[in-house]
Design an enzyme around this catalytic site. Structure first.
Site, mmCIF file in Angstrom:
data_model
loop_
_atom_site.group_PDB
_atom_site.id
_atom_site.type_symbol
_atom_site.label_atom_id
_atom_site.label_comp_id
_atom_site.label_asym_id
_atom_site.label_seq_id
_atom_site.Cartn_x
_atom_site.Cartn_y
_atom_site.Cartn_z
ATOM 1 N N LEU A 27 29.835 33.648 40.986
ATOM 2 C CA LEU A 27 29.332 33.995 39.665
ATOM 3 C C LEU A 27 29.866 35.324 39.173
ATOM 4 C CD1 LEU A 27 25.573 32.996 40.149
ATOM 5 C CD2 LEU A 27 27.336 31.712 38.920
ATOM 6 N N GLY A 28 30.187 36.217 40.083
ATOM 7 C CA GLY A 28 30.688 37.534 39.682
ATOM 8 C C GLY A 28 30.618 38.497 40.840
ATOM 9 N N GLY A 30 29.802 42.860 42.019
ATOM 10 C CA GLY A 30 29.138 44.109 41.687
ATOM 11 C C GLY A 30 29.579 45.208 42.625
ATOM 12 N N GLY A 31 28.873 46.331 42.531
ATOM 13 C CA GLY A 31 29.245 47.484 43.334
ATOM 14 C C GLY A 31 29.110 47.243 44.826
ATOM 15 N N MET A 32 28.186 46.378 45.230
ATOM 16 C CA MET A 32 27.966 46.159 46.653
ATOM 17 C C MET A 32 28.563 44.845 47.152
ATOM 18 S SD MET A 32 24.116 47.563 47.399
ATOM 19 C CE MET A 32 24.264 47.117 49.122
ATOM 20 N N VAL A 35 28.538 37.813 43.978
ATOM 21 C CA VAL A 35 27.361 36.974 43.781
ATOM 22 C C VAL A 35 27.828 35.527 43.660
ATOM 23 C CG1 VAL A 35 25.351 36.497 42.342
ATOM 24 C CG2 VAL A 35 26.158 38.848 42.597
ATOM 25 N N LYS A 50 23.724 37.163 46.944
ATOM 26 C CA LYS A 50 24.568 38.343 46.782
ATOM 27 C C LYS A 50 25.178 38.702 48.125
ATOM 28 C CE LYS A 50 24.579 42.960 44.758
ATOM 29 N NZ LYS A 50 23.772 43.973 44.040
ATOM 30 N N ASP A 148 19.834 52.162 37.327
ATOM 31 C CA ASP A 148 21.081 51.648 36.740
ATOM 32 C C ASP A 148 20.777 50.657 35.620
ATOM 33 O OD1 ASP A 148 23.822 51.529 36.413
ATOM 34 O OD2 ASP A 148 24.110 49.958 37.917
ATOM 35 N N ASN A 153 23.051 44.747 33.156
ATOM 36 C CA ASN A 153 21.990 44.351 34.082
ATOM 37 C C ASN A 153 20.792 43.715 33.379
ATOM 38 O OD1 ASN A 153 23.239 45.020 36.468
ATOM 39 N ND2 ASN A 153 22.491 47.123 36.482
#
Length: 385
Positions: A27-28, A30-32, A35, A50, A148, A153
């Site tokens: 799905l995409g 992120g910083g960590m 997903v 995630k 954040d 988000n």
């Protein structure tokens, strides 16, 4: 690529995570980490999982920190039980590494929506703000600071039964109030364009800075850019933020007063998240109470806003966030790539400005000539007599 190595294993579509969650598609990211959309084979439902950044090739101390952060995110998010926060279902261990298993909401982010329409009408932004503030007020009550909050988000369901529902996501860098942060104290976490001034100056984020970040997000939704503008140079942007001098909002309408209080440079003068929520609720034109917040967004015509529907595309008339009068809402199918028609405008017929009468215009000119003739006649009569 949809496949990648994770702990010596190839992770990709059809991979069975922790013996329960079968991965479908990415799905995409992120910083960590990434997903994925997955199927919960036990409860037969779709979930979002995630993937924490792989710990392969990390030393043990680094790997332990990555696992700690992931577990902390899951623990914090699991404290929340609010219809406007993405629910945390599970922290699954696979090969000794944690994956966060979350509610899956077929949606687009507010950032993506703004990328299409430019800005959104204040009446709709007020609804978004009230819903997100409700979830964050509950988080603050539970002692959680998000840290954040930004358009990326905030998720808006763009299809299905949940169409128009709003949820805040990604507590990935959230922190419990008073919790010590083991990160480098010289590193500021978050997104600079939505920082509170005190955070840009080096203070620890807290509930008041969350209020500012939400205000900055709502400002962006109505104005089309963040309150401190944009800058390619992060240091330049941080300098602007630290000064706390926002560009005054011009399109926020009824929301202006509460928006300016949320964007107060002095954190002590900002409302609490609960107060901001209550003021935003009070601004909703139909007077809905807090109990009715768990409902989809509504445009002025009572329908879910066209920009929130799957398949809507950008167009010249969308840049104002308004659908032209007389046009139908976008279809929700992915094949719909129409642009909204341009609205026509014809200026009124030109009408020359009217001059004020002077002695050189009628009827004053005729009167002057007549008076002169009489004066000449009198002079002639006097000479003859």
């Amino acid at each position: 690529m949809t496949e990648q190595h994770h702990g010596g294993r190839i992770v990709g579509p059809d991979y069975l995570l922790a013996g329960r969650y079968r991965l479908d598609s990415k799905l995409g990211g992120g910083g960590m980490g990434s997903v994925w959309l997955a199927n919960d084979t036990l409860l037969h439902r779709k979930v979002a999982v995630k993937q924490v950044t792989t710990t392969v090739n990390m030393d043990e101390a680094q790997a332990r920190e990555i696992r700690r952060r992931a577990t902390r995110e899951g623990r914090m998010a699991a404290r929340l039980d609010n219809p406007h926060a993405i629910a945390m279902h599970d922290v699954a261990l696979d090969g000794g590494e944690p994956w966060l298993v979350m509610e899956y909401l077929p949606s687009r982010s507010l950032a993506k929506a703004l990328g299409s329409v430019g800005r959104i009408p204040p009446s709709e932004v007020i609804q978004i703000g009230a819903r997100v503030a409700d979830a964050l007020a509950e988080a603050h009550t539970a002692g959680i600071v998000h840290r954040d909050i930004k358009p990326g988000n905030i998720l808006i369901a763009d299809r299905g039964a949940a169409l128009g529902m709003v949820k805040i996501s990604d507590f990935g860098i959230s922190r419990a109030t008073g919790e010590k942060d083991d990160d480098d104290s010289d590193v500021i976490t978050g997104t600079p364009a939505y920082f509170a001034p005190e955070v840009a100056r080096g203070a620890d984020p807290d509930e008041a800075s969350d209020v500012f970040s939400l205000g900055a997000t709502l400002y962006t939704a109505t104005e089309g850019q963040p309150p401190f503008g944009t800058a390619a140079d992060t240091r330049e942007l941080l300098h602007r933020v630290a000064l706390g001098e926002i560009q005054p909002p011009r399109r926020s309408g009824a929301m202006t007063a509460i928006l300016l209080r949320m964007l107060e440079p002095d954190p002590k003068r900002r409302p609490t998240m609960g107060q901001a929520r209550d003021e935003l609720i009070a601004l909703q034109s139909d007077g809905r109470t807090r109990a009715s917040l768990n409902s989809p967004l509504r445009a002025a015509d009572g329908a879910v806003p066209y920009w929130a529907r799957r398949g809507s595309t950008s167009g010249s008339t969308e840049r104002s966030g308004q659908r032209p009068s007389g046009t139908a809402p976008f279809a929700t199918g992915p094949a719909d790539t129409r642009r909204l028609p341009r609205t026509s405008y014809a200026p009124p017929p030109f009408e020359p400005a009217k001059r004020k009468p002077t002695l050189l215009t009628q009827p004053y000119l005729s009167m002057a000539i007549a008076a002169l003739a009489i004066l000449i006649l009198i002079v002639v009569l006097l000479i003859l007599l």
